[in-house]
Structures are given as structure tokens and as C-alpha cells.
Design a protein around this motif. Structure first.
Motif, short mmCIF file in Angstrom:
data_model
loop_
_atom_site.label_atom_id
_atom_site.label_comp_id
_atom_site.label_asym_id
_atom_site.label_seq_id
_atom_site.Cartn_x
_atom_site.Cartn_y
_atom_site.Cartn_z
N ALA A 18 0.83 -1.21 0.00
CA ALA A 18 0.00 0.00 0.00
C ALA A 18 0.85 1.25 0.00
O ALA A 18 0.38 2.32 0.33
CB ALA A 18 -0.92 0.00 1.20
N VAL A 19 2.14 1.13 -0.34
CA VAL A 19 3.03 2.29 -0.41
C VAL A 19 3.08 2.79 -1.85
O VAL A 19 3.44 2.02 -2.75
CB VAL A 19 4.44 1.93 0.08
CG1 VAL A 19 5.38 3.11 -0.12
CG2 VAL A 19 4.40 1.52 1.55
N ALA A 44 1.46 -4.65 9.79
CA ALA A 44 1.33 -5.84 8.94
C ALA A 44 -0.10 -6.08 8.54
O ALA A 44 -0.36 -6.77 7.56
CB ALA A 44 1.88 -7.06 9.68
N ASP A 45 -1.09 -5.50 9.32
CA ASP A 45 -2.48 -5.63 8.94
C ASP A 45 -2.81 -4.76 7.73
O ASP A 45 -3.81 -4.99 7.06
CB ASP A 45 -3.40 -5.24 10.11
CG ASP A 45 -3.37 -6.28 11.23
OD1 ASP A 45 -2.95 -7.41 10.93
OD2 ASP A 45 -3.75 -5.92 12.34
N ALA A 46 -1.97 -3.71 7.48
CA ALA A 46 -2.25 -2.79 6.37
C ALA A 46 -1.64 -3.27 5.07
O ALA A 46 -2.28 -3.29 4.02
CB ALA A 46 -1.74 -1.39 6.70
N TYR A 47 -0.39 -3.68 5.12
CA TYR A 47 0.27 -4.15 3.90
C TYR A 47 1.47 -4.98 4.26
O TYR A 47 1.92 -5.03 5.40
CB TYR A 47 0.66 -2.99 3.01
CG TYR A 47 1.62 -1.98 3.64
CD1 TYR A 47 3.00 -2.18 3.61
CD2 TYR A 47 1.12 -0.84 4.26
CE1 TYR A 47 3.84 -1.25 4.18
CE2 TYR A 47 1.97 0.09 4.82
CZ TYR A 47 3.34 -0.11 4.78
OH TYR A 47 4.19 0.78 5.35
N GLU A 55 -0.75 4.44 2.35
CA GLU A 55 -2.17 4.12 2.32
C GLU A 55 -2.48 2.97 3.29
O GLU A 55 -1.76 1.97 3.33
CB GLU A 55 -2.58 3.70 0.90
CG GLU A 55 -4.07 3.42 0.77
CD GLU A 55 -4.46 3.05 -0.64
OE1 GLU A 55 -5.64 2.76 -0.87
OE2 GLU A 55 -3.56 3.06 -1.53
N GLY A 56 -3.51 3.12 4.08
CA GLY A 56 -3.94 2.08 5.00
C GLY A 56 -3.32 2.20 6.37
O GLY A 56 -3.73 1.52 7.31
N GLU A 85 1.10 11.77 2.80
CA GLU A 85 2.39 11.76 2.11
C GLU A 85 3.47 12.01 3.15
O GLU A 85 3.37 12.96 3.95
CB GLU A 85 2.43 12.83 1.01
CG GLU A 85 1.43 12.56 -0.11
CD GLU A 85 1.41 13.68 -1.13
OE1 GLU A 85 1.99 14.76 -0.84
OE2 GLU A 85 0.82 13.50 -2.20
N MET A 86 4.50 11.19 3.15
CA MET A 86 5.49 11.28 4.20
C MET A 86 6.85 10.82 3.69
O MET A 86 6.98 10.27 2.58
CB MET A 86 5.08 10.41 5.39
CG MET A 86 5.02 8.93 5.07
SD MET A 86 4.61 7.92 6.50
CE MET A 86 2.95 8.43 6.86
#
Length: 843
Positions: free
Chosen positions: A7-8, A139-142, A178-179, A184-185
Motif C-alpha cells: 500500500a506504499v 502488517a495488517d495494512a500491507y 495508504e492504510g 504523504e510522508m
């Protein structure tokens, strides 16, 4: 978990983030990595979360922080002795205060295995805390262990490869998380390690590894041999980051690109600052430099604008100040003080459309207020001819205007076409100049000219040009007025000098005093007046003649008889008694010509008998006084001239005999020809006294022969005067017929100039030497004999006309006189009797 994807999303930013200002934030990540490396497997989940929370409290710039472990590497044996197979795992793990359970996040002991790449399933654990109450397992996001995750694998690969110092991190590329953070970072990643081995993850062949994916191995560090265990991170919000660009570049938030500052600006404090009008950006946009084209085009614009306006304003609608008005065939000529710059053909191109001119303040009504505008033609570079027409015929009847004022003007439209500059009409110069000025203005605008500067420039040019035009027109007008004034002064001075001269002729002291006072008033000095007096008296003495009235007067005849003691003395006899003896006339009087004592006889005469010469008298001193007076009386009778108005250049009177007789200066000169010619031309008329037609003494004297020859050569009118008795004898001889006429001719032509004599031998030599060196004696004899033949022929012709007139066969058209003109000169004769009247004819 099987559906989790990366999700990056990496941002397309062509600039380098300036992370140098986030030194303290990077130190937070390094401290966390150091703590984890020391704590090792003893780290429990609640400790990790509190450590992440403390990171956010250390700096407001830190948006989020995470601790990402290698797959299957988190220690399952904690203080509770839990393991992946512990029966209490579904109930959760209590917090450090045992007051609650972490049920709001996915604990590692509840995580199922997930696919890190095809065919490989592992347990991933990465607690993550971010502002906005975000607490989660990343880890739940991506799949952060995906080979394309830069913030994890770029640092992992360098640490395992040994190319990164211990506890040194790496700033990653900007991306959208994302997620997780959902912003933006930019992430700062620091590797942490442990002493015990970490489970190895086998990498299948052919797997794409953009950042490298080395297998676990021992890494030698200052803390001993270690194994890579994971990544400690801090996240910085992209809005807090400034991007570094190249020299003169600025980062655009919209396009996420570095771009040069626009042309005409320079980079100053991260802002594109506009340059001045006359400057341009350097190639790297770091400074503003002088735009050399800016002043060049500006100068060209100002130059041509001002030049065009000044040329037009100075030459159009000028006042042509009038110097003088003179008559000429066809009209009046206006003479201007300055050149009008009109071509001679400018008024000849269209005969049907002759231009007009207007006269102002001349002082003459016929010029200032004509019934119809004057039409004119160009007659000179500073003159125009006013045409006399039916409506303006009154103009042509006025006398010449010497003292005139005022000025004239031409119509503006006509001036545009015909006033010239370097022989080209002024309107062509206007078109050329304004065209170049407009082109210069366009190029000037392309080189940074602003609208405000353009308006100010045009206004400044107009103001400056107007001032210059007014100054030039004022100077030209003043020059014209000065010339007018100077001409009036000169005319006034001329009148005063004429008045002074008249006073000197008349010896009128009152009039002379008035003239002197007036000349002093117009700027003359006493020295100037003394010089004028000297020159006037000298000139009058040299040009003065004796009046015929004095020669015929009783005082002169009595003076001659008393001094000579003779009834009819010759002038040779008078010479001795007038200029020699006990009481010489004029010997003690200063001569006006040289200031010495001894003046000419004419300077001793009463003023009314001494004036400007009107006739040159050709005669000889051998003549008796009666011969001269008788011939002059007869000549006056024939010409109807007044004796008091005829003044003769008579050498006996007008030459200073004291210089000639006393000092043996002679009557001659080294430049006889120039002297005689100048005198005869100045006077313009000659009267020759012929003592007799039979063997005349006149033709035996070298002076009289030379005078006759000079008069013929200079085309000076000559009148022959005979005494009355000699004239009667000539008529009687003509009446005898052919023989008598031939005898007259033979007598008059029986002379030879080579044998002529003079009283002064020195004068005789001078005159004969002059004749020999110029025309020769034969030419002189031929010219004078031809003149005598013409004179006799005219006498015979006039006698025949008088006879025919007496019997009614001829009616003369002219006034009655007793003199005739030959084809070369004028001559005279005596009529046969008083009742015979001769008529003067123009032959």
C-alpha cells in the motif's frame, strides 16, 4: 491476510527533500533502535507500544513511528511465558498495569501467517503509532516485507552487507502511506539487531529485488557480532519538508518539480523576486544583471521620438521674420531673416495650385489685411515672391519697404510636404523617425519594459521635446527679431550718417551736432564719431566738384582778372597767381585728405558751390577762362541743366595742387589706368570742352586724349561742348557741303597721340608709357578718330533734321536740345542761327 498488497505509493517528485533540519527526529529513531538492540528478545508488546508513544511526544515533527521485525522473529516467550501455542492467547495480553487488555490491535500471537511472496508464508509484526489516534499493527495494512518496500529493504540490505555504520539510519523517498498513516510522508529507517540468530527467509530464484534481499548472516558491529532483527522508523509529514533544488530553482507544490525562476526574476529567500525593468535574470537565476539591450532600445526609442518631434516642432509653423521687402517683376519679394528650407521647385510643381502665405504685424495694411491670401513662389533660399493678382494689385503699388517688421507663415499641410531636411520633406522624416521609434519600443518591451515605464517614457519624451522645441523656437525667434532690430538700427544709422554727411557738405554745425548726438544714442563713441568725421571730410574732399554756377559767377571771374591782371587769362596763368605768390589760396588751410597745410582749391569754396561730382570735365589748362565759361554756358543751354546743380570734376580745382606743384608729385600715378577708370565710372558722365574744330588744342594734349580713350573704353557717356563762336563756325563749314565736311573731318583726325604733349614731362612719360604697355598709340588714335567721325556724322544728321523740320518734312519726337548722341557717345554742336532748333534723337 492473503489479500494484503503493498500500500506504499511512491511520489513522482523531481527534487531532493531537505532532511538536514530533522536531526533531532532522526536521533529519536536511532535511540529507539539502540534500545531495542540492547533489550533484545526481552521486549514485550506493551513496552514496544509505550516506546512508540514516547517517540511522538519527543517532537511535534514526528507524525508516526513503527518497529518492523523480521518475519517469524518476534520472541513469543515473554513475562507471561506465552508462546504461539499458549491457550490464553485468544483472551489477549494484559497491559503493564494489568488494567486492560490490548484488544484494539492485532497481537503477534494472534497473527496468522501471510504470504510474503509466492510460496512463502511468514508471521509479520510491526506495531505502529501515528497522530490522529492511530494504533495498529502495520502488517495488517500491507506486506512491509515486500521486496519493493524501500523504507525496510534499502536499510536492511545495507546493514547486512556491512555498508552502513551501526545505528545509522537512512531517509527514504517520499511516498503515500495508504492504510496506515494515509498521508504523504518521508520515513527515517534505522536497523536494530540482536545477538541470537534470526529465522532465515529463503528467497526464491528470479524474485525481483530492487533494493536487494540478502539472507541473514553475522554482522560485525562495535557491539560484537549481531544479527539483523528489524527496522525502527519515524515518519515526517511531507508538508513539513522543504525540498532542495538546483541553483536558481524553486520547488513547486503543484507540480512537485523543481523549476527555474521565470525569466526576469531571481531566487531570493526561496522566492522568485522580480528584477528591475533595466535588469534581466542571470542564466542560473541567482542574480539580476544589467540588460544591455534595455538601455540600447530605450535610447533608440527616446532618440528617434525626440528627434522626430523636435525636427517637426522646430521646422513647422515657424515665424519667418521679414528683413526687407523689395519690388521685382511680377510682385513683391519678402526677404526673411532665416532660411526657409523650401526647395526652389516646391512652388513650381503645380501651377494650378500655387500655395499661399500669410503676413502678420508688418505695419502695412496691404500686407496684413489683404483682400485675398497672397500666393507666392520661392525665389531664393531665404526669399519668396508674392504674386501680384487682381485682388492683391494694391500690394504692387507700394514703394519699397526697407524698415519693416512682422513675420510670415505658410499653411501647415503645405509645410509638411515642402519644408525639407537634408532635401527630404519633413513628413518623410516624421514617418521614418516614428517608425524606428515604434520598432525600438517593441524590442524594448520584449526586454523588460513595463507599461508604467513606457507611459512615463512617452510622457517624458513629450515634455522634454516640448521644452526643447519651445527653447529652439524662442532662440530662432530671438535671432530673427535681433536681425530685424539690427537692420532697423543699421538703416537708422545709415540715415544718421547720411544726415551727418549732408551736414558736412553744407557745413551746418547745428545739423552736424544733432547727427552726432543721435549716433551717440545708438551706441557710437566719440572715437567712432571722430573717425567718421575724418573719413567723411576726406571722402567729400576727394569726390567734391566745383559747381558750374561758381565758374560762371562774377566772384570767380573778378578773382581771375584781379589776380592775373588780365582780362581773359588762361588757367596756366591762374596757376601762378592762385597757388604761388604772396597770398596762395588755401595754402594755410589743412587739407581734409591728409591733414597737412595746403588744400585743394575746391575745399576753399563756399559750401553751396562744392558738392558731389556729377560730371567729369575733360579740358586743358591752356584754355582761357572765357573759352571754358562760354562752352559751359552753351552746354547748359542745350541740356537745360541748372548751373547750381552741376558739379564738375575739374582737375584745376579738385586736385591738391600744393602736393602736385610744390612737391613735384605730378598729376599722375603709378596706377593711372585704375585711377582714371575708377573716377570716370564713379562719376558716370563726361563733358569734353573742344576749343575749336579746326586744329583743336584739345587733341594735342596727352591728358585729354587719354581721358577720351578711357571714357570710350569704359562706355562712359561723353558730351562735346564748343564755345558759341566755334560752334557757329562748325555749322557754317557743314553748310558748305561735302568739301566743308571733309575739311572738318581732316582737321579733327589730324592728330597723333604719340606726338601729344603735357605740361609736366614726367606726366607725359607716364601716360604714354601706359598707352604703349596696354593698347598702343594706333588703337587709341583709331578709337578717338572713330569717335570724332561719329560725332561729326551726328552733327550733320541733326543739322539735316533741323532743316527738314523747318520746312515741315520731319517732325522730331523728342524734347528740343542742342546736343546729339553718336553710336559711341554724346556730342553737341552750335545751331546755324537762333531760329534753327535741333532735336535730340535716340538713334
Amino acid at each position: 491476510a492473503a489479500d494484503r498488497k503493498l500500500a506504499v505509493t511512491y511520489l513522482d517528485i523531481e527534487a531532493t527533500p531537505d532532511m538536514s533540519v530533522f536531526h533531532d527526529e532522526a536521533q529519536v529513531a536511532r535511540g529507539m533502535a539502540s534500545f531495542l538492540s540492547i533489550l533484545g528478545e526481552e521486549a514485550e508488546p506493551w513496552q514496544l507500544v509505550e516506546l512508540l508513544q514516547s517517540n511522538l511526544m519527543q517532537s511535534e515533527a514526528i507524525f508516526g513511528s513503527a518497529i518492523a521485525f523480521e518475519p517469524d522473529s518476534y520472541p513469543w516467550n515473554g513475562s507471561m511465558g506465552v508462546s504461539p501455542q499458549h491457550s490464553g492467547l485468544p483472551l489477549g495480553v494484559p497491559s503493564s498495569e494489568n488494567s486492560s487488555f490490548w484488544l484494539n490491535m492485532t497481537q503477534p500471537w494472534t497473527l496468522p501467517r501471510q504470504e510474503v511472496w509466492p510460496g512463502e508464508r511468514r508471521v509479520l509484526y510491526c506495531p505502529y503509532i501515528a497522530r490522529g489516534d492511530i494504533l495498529m499493527d502495520l502488517a495488517d495494512a500491507y506486506n512491509y516485507f515486500d521486496p519493493n518496500t524501500e523504507w525496510y529493504h534499502a536499510t536492511r540490505s545495507r546493514f547486512i552487507a556491512g555498508s552502513m555504520d551501526y545505528l545509522v539510519g537512512l531517509w527514504g523517498s517520499p511516498y503515500f502511506d495508504e492504510g496506515a498513516g494515509n498521508i504523504e510522508m518521508v520515513t527515517y529507517s534505522v536497523p536494530f539487531s540482536r545477538k541470537t540468530p534470526v529465522p532465515v527467509v529463503h528467497v526464491p530464484p528470479g524474485l525481483e529485488k530492487p533494493y536487494g534481499l540478502p539472507e541473514q548472516r553475522i554482522v560485525h558491529t562495535p557491539m560484537g557480532d549481531r544479527y539483523f532483527w528489524g527496522i525502527a522508523t519515524v515518519d515526517i509529514d511531507l508538508t513539513r519538508i522543504k525540498f532542495r533544488c538546483g541553483v536558481g530553482e524553486i520547488f513547486s507544490e503543484e507540480s512537485k518539480r523543481c523549476k527555474l525562476c521565470p525569466f526576469g526574476t531571481r531566487l531570493r529567500s526561496s522566492i522568485c523576486e522580480p528584477c528591475q525593468d533595466f535588469e534581466q535574470s542571470s542564466s542560473d537565476r541567482t542574480e539580476c544583471v544589467l540588460n544591455y539591450y534595455y538601455p540600447l532600445y530605450g535610447f533608440a526609442f527616446h532618440l528617434w521620438t525626440a528627434a522626430s518631434m523636435i525636427a517637426a516642432g522646430f521646422r513647422l509653423q515657424r515665424r519667418f521674420y521679414i528683413m526687407q521687402v523689395t519690388h521685382e517683376r511680377g510682385g513683391l519679394v519678402l526677404h526673411f531673416c532665416n532660411k526657409h528650407s523650401l526647395h526652389m521647385s516646391s512652388t513650381k510643381k503645380s501651377k494650378a495650385n500655387v500655395p499661399t502665405i500669410t503676413v502678420y504685424h508688418s505695419g502695412y495694411r496691404v500686407l496684413d489685411q489683404p483682400a485675398k491670401p497672397f500666393r507666392f513662389t520661392v525665389s531664393g533660399d531665404s526669399q519668396v515672391l508674392l504674386l501680384c493678382e487682381e485682388e492683391t494689385i494694391e500690394m504692387c503699388n507700394i514703394e519699397e519697404m526697407c524698415k519693416i517688421e512682422g513675420f510670415a507663415r505658410f499653411p501647415l499641410g503645405w509645410e509638411l510636404r515642402h519644408i525639407t531636411l537634408c532635401r527630404a520633406p519633413i513628413f518623410l522624416w516624421l514617418i521614418l523617425g516614428m517608425g524606428i521609434a515604434l520598432a525600438a519600443l517593441v524590442f524594448w518591451a520584449l526586454n523588460g519594459l513595463t507599461s508604467a515605464t513606457a507611459l512615463l517614457s512617452v510622457a517624458g519624451d513629450l515634455a522634454l521635446s516640448l521644452c526643447v522645441i519651445l527653447a529652439l523656437r524662442k532662440l530662432r525667434a530671438n535671432a530673427g527679431l535681433r536681425k530685424q532690430k539690427r537692420r532697423r538700427e543699421l538703416l537708422d544709422e545709415k540715415d544718421l550718417i547720411r544726415m551727418f554727411s549732408e551736414a558736412c557738405w553744407e557745413a551746418n554745425q547745428q545739423l552736424e551736432h544733432e547727427a552726432r548726438v543721435a549716433l551717440l544714442h545708438v551706441g557710437w563713441t566719440e572715437e567712432d564719431l571722430d573717425e567718421l568725421t575724418y573719413r567723411t571730410l576726406k571722402c567729400q574732399s576727394q569726390e567734391a566738384g566745383v559747381s558750374v554756377a561758381y565758374l560762371l559767377s562774377d566772384p570767380f571771374l573778378n578773382l581771375a582778372r584781379v589776380r592775373s591782371k588780365e582780362t581773359n587769362p588762361s588757367f596756366y596763368a591762374l596757376k601762378d597767381v592762385f597757388f604761388f605768390g604772396e597770398d596762395p589760396i588755401g595754402k594755410n588751410i589743412p587739407c581734409p585728405r591728409d591733414g597737412r597745410l595746403g588744400c585743394a582749391l575746391v575745399d576753399t569754396l563756399p559750401r553751396h558751390h562744392r558738392r558731389q561730382c556729377t560730371h567729369y570735365l575733360s579740358w586743358t589748362w591752356k584754355y582761357p577762362v572765357a573759352t571754358v565759361t562760354d562752352a559751359l554756358e552753351f552746354w547748359l543751354e542745350e541740356t537745360h541743366a541748372e548751373p547750381q546743380s552741376v558739379f564738375l570734376y575739374m582737375c584745376f580745382f579738385v586736385n591738391n595742387q600744393y602736393r602736385i606743384l610744390y612737391e613735384c608729385d605730378g598729376a599722375g600715378s603709378d596706377n593711372l589706368e585704375d585711377v582714371f577708370e575708377g573716377t570716370l565710372k564713379r562719376i558716370g558722365q563726361m563733358v569734353a570742352i573742344l576749343d575749336d574744330w579746326h586744329s583743336p588744342v584739345y587733341l594735342t594734349r596727352i591728358w585729354t586724349i587719354f581721358e577720351q580713350f578711357t571714357a570710350i573704353k569704359c562706355d562712359v557717356q561723353v558730351t562735346i561742348a564748343l564755345p558759341s563762336q566755334r560752334s557757329d563756325a562748325l555749322i557754317s563749314q557743314i553748310r558748305t557741303g561735302e568739301d566743308g565736311i571733309l575739311e572738318v573731318l581732316q582737321s579733327l583726325c589730324a592728330f597723333e597721340s604719340a606726338h601729344a604733349t603735357a605740361f609736366c614731362v614726367q606726366d607725359e612719360r607716364k601716360v604714354k608709357s601706359l598707352i604703349e604697355s596696354t593698347t598702343g598709340f594706333e588703337e587709341v588714335d583709331f578709337q578717338i578718330k572713330t569717335f570724332m567721325l561719329d560725332w561729326v556724322g551726328n552733327m550733320v544728321q541733326e543739322y539735316m533734321k533741323s532743316v527738314m523740320s523747318r520746312y515741315g518734312h520731319f517732325s522730331p519726337r523728342s524734347m528740343t536740345v542742342r546736343s546729339v548722341r553718336s553710336s559711341r557717345s554724346r556730342s553737341s554742336r552750335r545751331a546755324e542761327a537762333p531760329e534753327i532748333v535741333l532735336q535730340e534723337m535716340s538713334l
